[in-house]
Every structure is written in C-alpha cells, then in structure tokens.
Design a protein around this motif. Structure first.
Motif, PDB file in Angstrom:
ATOM      1  N   ILE A   1     -24.254  10.602 123.942  1.00 12.36           N
ATOM      2  CA  ILE A   1     -22.826  10.397 124.217  1.00 12.36           C
ATOM      3  C   ILE A   1     -22.188   9.550 123.112  1.00 12.36           C
ATOM      4  CG2 ILE A   1     -21.151   9.413 125.817  1.00 12.36           C
ATOM      5  CD1 ILE A   1     -22.483  11.960 126.821  1.00 12.36           C
ATOM      6  N   THR A   2     -22.860   8.489 122.699  1.00 11.60           N
ATOM      7  CA  THR A   2     -22.314   7.599 121.672  1.00 11.60           C
ATOM      8  C   THR A   2     -22.115   8.339 120.356  1.00 11.60           C
ATOM      9  OG1 THR A   2     -23.417   5.705 122.704  1.00 11.60           O
ATOM     10  CG2 THR A   2     -22.677   5.433 120.430  1.00 11.60           C
TER      11      THR A   2
ATOM     12  N   ALA B   1     -21.410  11.404 119.973  1.00  3.26           N
ATOM     13  CA  ALA B   1     -20.327  12.388 120.092  1.00  3.26           C
ATOM     14  C   ALA B   1     -18.951  11.762 119.976  1.00  3.26           C
ATOM     15  CB  ALA B   1     -20.456  13.137 121.414  1.00  3.26           C
ATOM     16  N   VAL B   2     -18.826  10.465 120.315  1.00  7.40           N
ATOM     17  CA  VAL B   2     -17.515   9.817 120.365  1.00  7.40           C
ATOM     18  C   VAL B   2     -16.740   9.925 119.047  1.00  7.40           C
ATOM     19  CG1 VAL B   2     -16.326   7.595 120.648  1.00  7.40           C
ATOM     20  CG2 VAL B   2     -18.148   8.261 122.242  1.00  7.40           C
TER      21      VAL B   2
ATOM     22  N   LEU C   1     -14.751  13.354 118.260  1.00  4.85           N
ATOM     23  CA  LEU C   1     -13.549  13.766 118.998  1.00  4.85           C
ATOM     24  C   LEU C   1     -12.276  13.598 118.173  1.00  4.85           C
ATOM     25  CD1 LEU C   1     -14.315  12.444 122.585  1.00  4.85           C
ATOM     26  CD2 LEU C   1     -14.130  14.819 121.872  1.00  4.85           C
TER      27      LEU C   1
ATOM     28  N   PHE D   1     -10.245  12.900 126.414  1.00  5.75           N
ATOM     29  CA  PHE D   1     -11.683  12.992 126.137  1.00  5.75           C
ATOM     30  C   PHE D   1     -12.221  11.711 125.487  1.00  5.75           C
ATOM     31  CE2 PHE D   1     -11.179  17.739 126.326  1.00  5.75           C
ATOM     32  CZ  PHE D   1     -12.110  17.934 127.336  1.00  5.75           C
ATOM     33  N   SER D   2     -11.414  11.108 124.619  1.00  2.05           N
ATOM     34  CA  SER D   2     -11.857   9.870 123.963  1.00  2.05           C
ATOM     35  C   SER D   2     -12.060   8.749 124.978  1.00  2.05           C
ATOM     36  CB  SER D   2     -10.838   9.441 122.902  1.00  2.05           C
ATOM     37  OG  SER D   2     -10.764  10.387 121.861  1.00  2.05           O
TER      38      SER D   2
ATOM     39  N   LEU E   1     -15.256   9.786 127.176  1.00  2.00           N
ATOM     40  CA  LEU E   1     -16.520   9.603 126.449  1.00  2.00           C
ATOM     41  C   LEU E   1     -16.725   8.149 126.033  1.00  2.00           C
ATOM     42  CD1 LEU E   1     -17.036  12.687 124.102  1.00  2.00           C
ATOM     43  CD2 LEU E   1     -18.247  12.086 126.187  1.00  2.00           C
TER      44      LEU E   1
ATOM     45  N   SER F   1     -17.727   6.215 129.088  1.00  2.00           N
ATOM     46  CA  SER F   1     -19.088   6.637 129.458  1.00  2.00           C
ATOM     47  C   SER F   1     -20.112   6.015 128.514  1.00  2.00           C
ATOM     48  CB  SER F   1     -19.193   8.162 129.419  1.00  2.00           C
ATOM     49  OG  SER F   1     -18.320   8.755 130.338  1.00  2.00           O
ATOM     50  N   SER F   2     -19.778   6.005 127.213  1.00  2.00           N
ATOM     51  CA  SER F   2     -20.691   5.409 126.233  1.00  2.00           C
ATOM     52  C   SER F   2     -20.892   3.920 126.498  1.00  2.00           C
ATOM     53  CB  SER F   2     -20.135   5.612 124.819  1.00  2.00           C
ATOM     54  OG  SER F   2     -20.909   4.930 123.860  1.00  2.00           O
TER      55      SER F   2
ATOM     56  N   TYR G   1     -24.680  17.128 115.409  1.00  2.00           N
ATOM     57  CA  TYR G   1     -23.282  17.497 115.601  1.00  2.00           C
ATOM     58  C   TYR G   1     -22.644  17.879 114.261  1.00  2.00           C
ATOM     59  CZ  TYR G   1     -23.983  15.149 120.116  1.00  2.00           C
ATOM     60  OH  TYR G   1     -24.444  14.779 121.347  1.00  2.00           O
TER      61      TYR G   1
END
Length: 636
Positions: free
Chosen positions: A52-53, A55-56, A59, A89-90, A93, A96-97, A172
C-alpha cells in the motif's frame, strides 16, 4: 580487559564478502519463521504495508497526467473529476498506509520483546551445566553485541519494510513502462524511432545499474566492515559508561584516580576514532558517483520520453507520468540495494537467537514426583560418582561413594580446587555425573522431575546473588511473601534489628540499579542469603562458605546458633575455617577430587593427614593472641 571486550569480530562469515542472493533468501526465511513464532501477524502486515505504501506516490503521478491531458484538450469537467478521484484515492490509500504502518510498528515492537522473552525463558530452563559452557551463550552474546552496533530485530523488520516497499515500487514502475511499450506498438505509425530511443535509454540504465550495483556492493562492504569494527567500540564505550555509574567500581576508580584514564580511553575509542570519518569519506565518494549517474540517467529519460511525445504517441501529461515512473524505478533500485546491505549484515548474528531458543535441553527428562515427607526423611547416596567438566581432560571428582545420613550435620573441607563445590553441584543436579549415579531414597535422581527434586534443597553458594528487588521478595523468591515467616528467619540470622530500622521493612528495595534502594554490607548480604535458604525450609540445607564475609563475632554468632537453625534437617556446609567444624557431626575431607578422610574434628585433628595439616596451618595464626585463641578454642 573483560572478556566481553575481547569479542571483536567473530560473527562474520568472511571479511569483506557480501552475502549472495541465495543465502540471503535462506536467511530471510529463517528470520521470518522466527518472527512469526513470536508474533504470527507481523509478516502479513509487513507485506500489506509495503504494498500500500509503495502505491501511494503513484496516485498523484497518474492522475496529474490525466488532469493535464484533459486541461490541454479543454475538457474541464473531466479534469475536475480526476481531481476528485485523485484526492479521494490519495486520502484512502494514505490513511490506509498510515494505519497499517502503525499496526506494523506495534507488532514489530511486540515481536522484538517476545524474542527477548523467549531467549530469557530458554536461559532459565536450560540445564545449568549447559549454561556454564562458554559456547552455549556465546552466540547470544554475539547477537547482543551485534544488535548494539548494527541494530536488532526491530531494525531488521524496519529495513525489510523499506526493502519490500521499494520492491513493490519497482513493480509498479515496470507496469507503467509496460503500458508505454504497448502504446508505442499499437498507436505509433512509425515506432522505429521511439523503440530505438527506449532501447538506447535501457542501455544507459543497464550501464548505470551495472556500475551502480558494483559501487553499492562496495559501499555495502564498507558499511558492514564499519559496523563489525564498531561492535568492539560500542562494547568498550558501554562498559566504560557503566563503570562511571557503578557503585561497585566507584571506590576503586576514585582511590586509584582512574577518571582521566577512563575518559581518555572513552575518547580514544569513540570520539577520536577515525572509524566513522574514514567510512563517511569513502561512502560519500561512492554515493556522489551514484548520484551523478542517476541524474545523468534522469536527464536521458526526459529526453527519450520527450522524443516519443513529439511523435504524438503519448500526450504531454503522460510525459511526466512515464518519466516519473522510470525515475522512481531507479530511485527504488538504489534504496533497495542499500536496504539489502543492512539486511544481509544483520542476518550474520540475528538468527543466533532462534538457534539458542531451539537448543535441546540435556538431561531434565525425569518425570517422577518426589515423595512429600513431613519427617524430612530423604536419604542421599553417591554411588561411585565421577565427574569431568565438558571440554576438560582432568577429572574433577573421582569415584566418590558417600551416604548422607539423615538429619546429620556434615562439614566438607579441603584445599581450593579439591572438588567441594563440584560435589555440591552434582548433589543439587546442577550437573550430571560423568560416571556413576546419585540416589534419593534408592532412586536415581535423573528419574525425578527436576522442579520436584530441587525443592528438597536450600543452598547458599559462596558466590550467591541477591536480586535488586524488595528484601521480602528476595527471601521468598516470589511476589507472595509470608511476612511473619520472613521476619522469623531474619531474627534467626541476626538481621531483624537492621530491617526494623528500614522505613519500608520487608518492602525495602535492595540496591540502586532498579530504583532508590539500600546497600547491604557484605556481611548483611550473606546473612540475608542464609535467611533466604531458611525461608525455603527445605529438608537439606547446604551452605558453601556461609560466613566468608562475616566478621569474627558475627561468624561466632552464626556457628553458635547453627544447630538450632538447621535442627531436624540434613545439613552440609563447606568451609575453609577449620574452627567451624566442631559444630558438625562428621567432617568429609576432599583432596584432588577424592574423599581422603572422614570423621569428627577430634578424630581428624589428632591423626596425621590433610585435615591436621589444614588445622595446624590455621591455628598458628592465633597462637600469639591469647584472647583470640580463647575465643577460637571455645568453638573448637
């Protein structure tokens, strides 16, 4: 110099050699299994947090490209819609991170403490004979020393999180590059120029990565060497720092005026050491070259992506998207290499914890309960017992056969190294006979459950230790203290008046390491240790040099009350003072690991032999003092 400071760099596999990927993977699996045993969910949160981290940051890169393309096309509603999507989304995420990271940190700390707890539990449970071996806990000492210099399990999990985050970031990035390639082959009318440009860019990156990997490996070796060398410096500086706060060493430091010497040693070891300076200089040069190559590759990236955009294959916004994706790949690769170096180094000592925890116990396999007897009728027999310390060629005890008659008082005497303490260790099952057997009421003691067997002994060794805890808990060896019983045994050893003068009585803290407490004198501490043995109220009492720290009057007081203190019990005490033997029913004389004489004081003092030699050697010191001789004569 203390032994711990002689430990220099024994934890390395080969100086200057980096751990290969296969070995690193195997060590990682070992480490993961160890941490999961301590905290089952920590690895799952590690992986999820990393994914998750990583992916941040992608975005805003992705949505910024879309927003820019829509703005250029004049499609403002679609641009604003992407703004909302990016913010939503930011936030999701990002939160969540943060939440996953906080949970991971909590599990990381829990697993770290549980590893230490498992090590302590093993240290308490492992057979004492094994614990005495230097090699048994040597790996743990190495692991602790390494943790002080290079980080422990918590730091290893932290770097594993960073490593996995960079790994996911690279995945990614590669996903975006794959999309770029698909666009080129599906949308470009003439894809020779963009493809050749990308091939050129990949070639540049291959060269940069090859040179960078070699430089990173060199930087890793320098870092590992610095950390290995720093283990010794950390140990020395920690030792010197503890000396400054030590009550035990404080008198010697001041009387011998060692302050300047110790401060000079501290400065020489840490502050004036070129260890960090040399490493920092070399590491700075290497990182400078890597940064230059990375920036060169970054410039080439924007050039190539710009060429592709000029052909109309991708939009202006996607220039930033793909360029940032490729640059993030490079950054992630450099960070990943640095994390790998730290991780590989720590595996050289961290997995020692699990190796220690998994060590098998030797002989605590008995299961029989010891019969509970109110009359204290426990009969001990040595049946041709011999013992040789592990790794030693010389036998410490040789063919000892001996019956401890019930409720008699025995004295064990002999020169230093004659085997007296070894005899007691075997009796208490702190070691197992090399040959022969020891019987309790006719049954081999190895068949008894260890926890049951040791309940019949109250022991005061000459190197006894009182815990820096409240006095009452020291006596009871428990948080549950029978105050009446504790005060009774303190009265019996002559400490009740001292305790009555303490503000908190039995709750008074001993020592000053764990809080504000009091310091007992050597004699008071020894009396407290004897009181602890009496509090246990075991049927067999063993005192190893019980009065070594007492003054003559206190010693005479203990001896005069000795029979009353251990009435109706079988007692054994080791002493170098022959005058104390009068209070015993039988004296056992050891020499070179064998029993050479047995009898009463009058019998042995009147016949040629080792006991007479020892008695005469001590008696001569009192001949010139009639008062002292009269006191000693009244005892013997």
């Amino acid at each position: 110099m203390p032994r711990c400071l002689k430990f220099k760099v024994n934890i390395i596999r080969k100086e200057g050699k980096s751990m290969n990927l296969k070995t690193a993977w195997q060590e990682t699996c070992k480490f993961i299994r160890m941490m999961q045993k301590s905290e089952p969910h920590v690895i799952a949160y590690l992986i999820l947090t990393a994914a998750i981290t990583a992916a941040v940051p992608f975005l805003p890169i992705y949505f910024s490209a879309q927003i820019l393309n829509f703005l250029i096309a004049g499609q403002f509603p679609q641009a604003m819609q992407n703004v909302y999507w990016m913010i939503g989304f930011s936030v999701i995420l990002g939160l969540s991170s943060k939440a996953l990271n906080q949970r991971f940190l909590k599990l990381r700390d829990l697993s770290k403490y549980k590893i230490r707890q498992r090590v302590l539990e093993k240290a308490y449970q492992i057979e004492y004979e094994e614990l005495e071996k230097a090699e048994t806990i040597d790996e743990i000492r190495k692991a602790d020393q390494g943790s002080n210099g290079g980080g422990g399990t918590g730091e290893q999990l932290r770097d594993l999180l960073q490593f996995l985050t960079m790994f996911f970031s690279m995945l990614y990035s590669l996903a975006f590059v794959s999309v770029l390639l698909v666009q080129i082959f599906t949308q470009a009318q003439d894809y020779w120029l963009p493809v050749s440009s990308l091939i050129f860019l990949f070639a540049v990156y291959a060269v940069v990565i090859m040179i960078g990997s070699r430089l990173s490996a060199k930087a890793g070796r320098l870092l590992q060497k610095m950390k290995r060398d720093n283990v010794h410096n950390n140990a020395m500086c920690g030792y010197i720092g503890n000396l400054g706060m030590s009550i035990q060493n404080g008198k010697d430091i001041r009387l011998y005026q060692m302050e300047d010497f110790l401060m000079e040693l501290f400065d020489k070891t840490l502050i004036s050491s070129r260890l960090y300076i040399d490493w920092g200089t070399n590491n700075g040069k290497i990182n400078g070259v890597i940064t230059f190559l990375t920036q060169l590759a970054s410039g080439m990236t924007y050039l190539v992506i710009g060429i592709i955009a000029m052909q109309g294959t991708i939009g202006i916004g996607e220039v930033m998207l793909y360029a940032n994706a490729i640059l993030r790949f490079t950054t992630s690769l450099v960070t990943l290499a640095a994390s790998y170096n730290n991780i590989a180094y720590r595996y050289e000592y961290l997995n020692s914890y699990e190796a220690f925890i998994q060590r098998p116990n030797m002989s605590y396999e008995g299961t029989l309960p010891v019969e509970k007897r109110d009359d204290g009728e426990y009969h001990l027999t040595f049946d041709h017992v011999s013992y040789r310390y592990p790794g030693q060629s010389e036998t410490a005890l040789k063919d000892i056969s001996f019956d401890l008659e019930l409720k008699k008082h025995f004295a064990v005497v002999g020169r230093n190294g004659a085997g007296k303490t070894t005899f007691i260790k075997l009796m208490c099952r702190l070691a197992e006979p090399t040959e022969g057997r020891i019987l309790l009421n006719g049954i081999d003691i190895r068949k008894y459950a260890f926890e049951e067997y040791v309940q019949i002994f109250s022991v005061v060794f000459q190197d006894f230790k009182l815990m820096e805890m409240p006095l009452g808990e020291n006596l009871a060896a428990s948080a549950n203290v029978d105050d009446q019983k504790a005060m009774r045994v303190l009265e019996e050893v002559g400490l009740s008046a001292r305790v009555a003068g303490m503000d908190k009585g039995l709750k008074t803290q001993l020592g000053k390491e764990n809080g504000e407490g009091i310091l007992l004198s050597g004699g008071e501490a020894q009396k407290a240790a004897i009181a602890r043995a009496l509090y246990k109220d075991a049927p067999v009492v063993i005192l190893d040099e019980p009065t070594a720290a007492l003054d003559p009057l206190a010693e005479a007081e203990i001896y005069e009350n000795f029979n009353e203190l251990v009435k109706d019990k079988t007692s054994i005490f080791i002493s170098h003072r022959m005058s104390s033997c009068k209070f015993c029913d039988e004296i056992v004389v050891f020499d070179h690991g064998q029993i050479v004489q047995r009898g009463t004081h009058d019998q042995l003092a009147g016949q040629p032999g080792l006991y007479q030699e020892l008695w005469e050697a001590q008696a001569q010191y009192y001949r010139h003092s009639p008062q002292t001789m009269e006191m000693i004569g009244s005892q013997v």
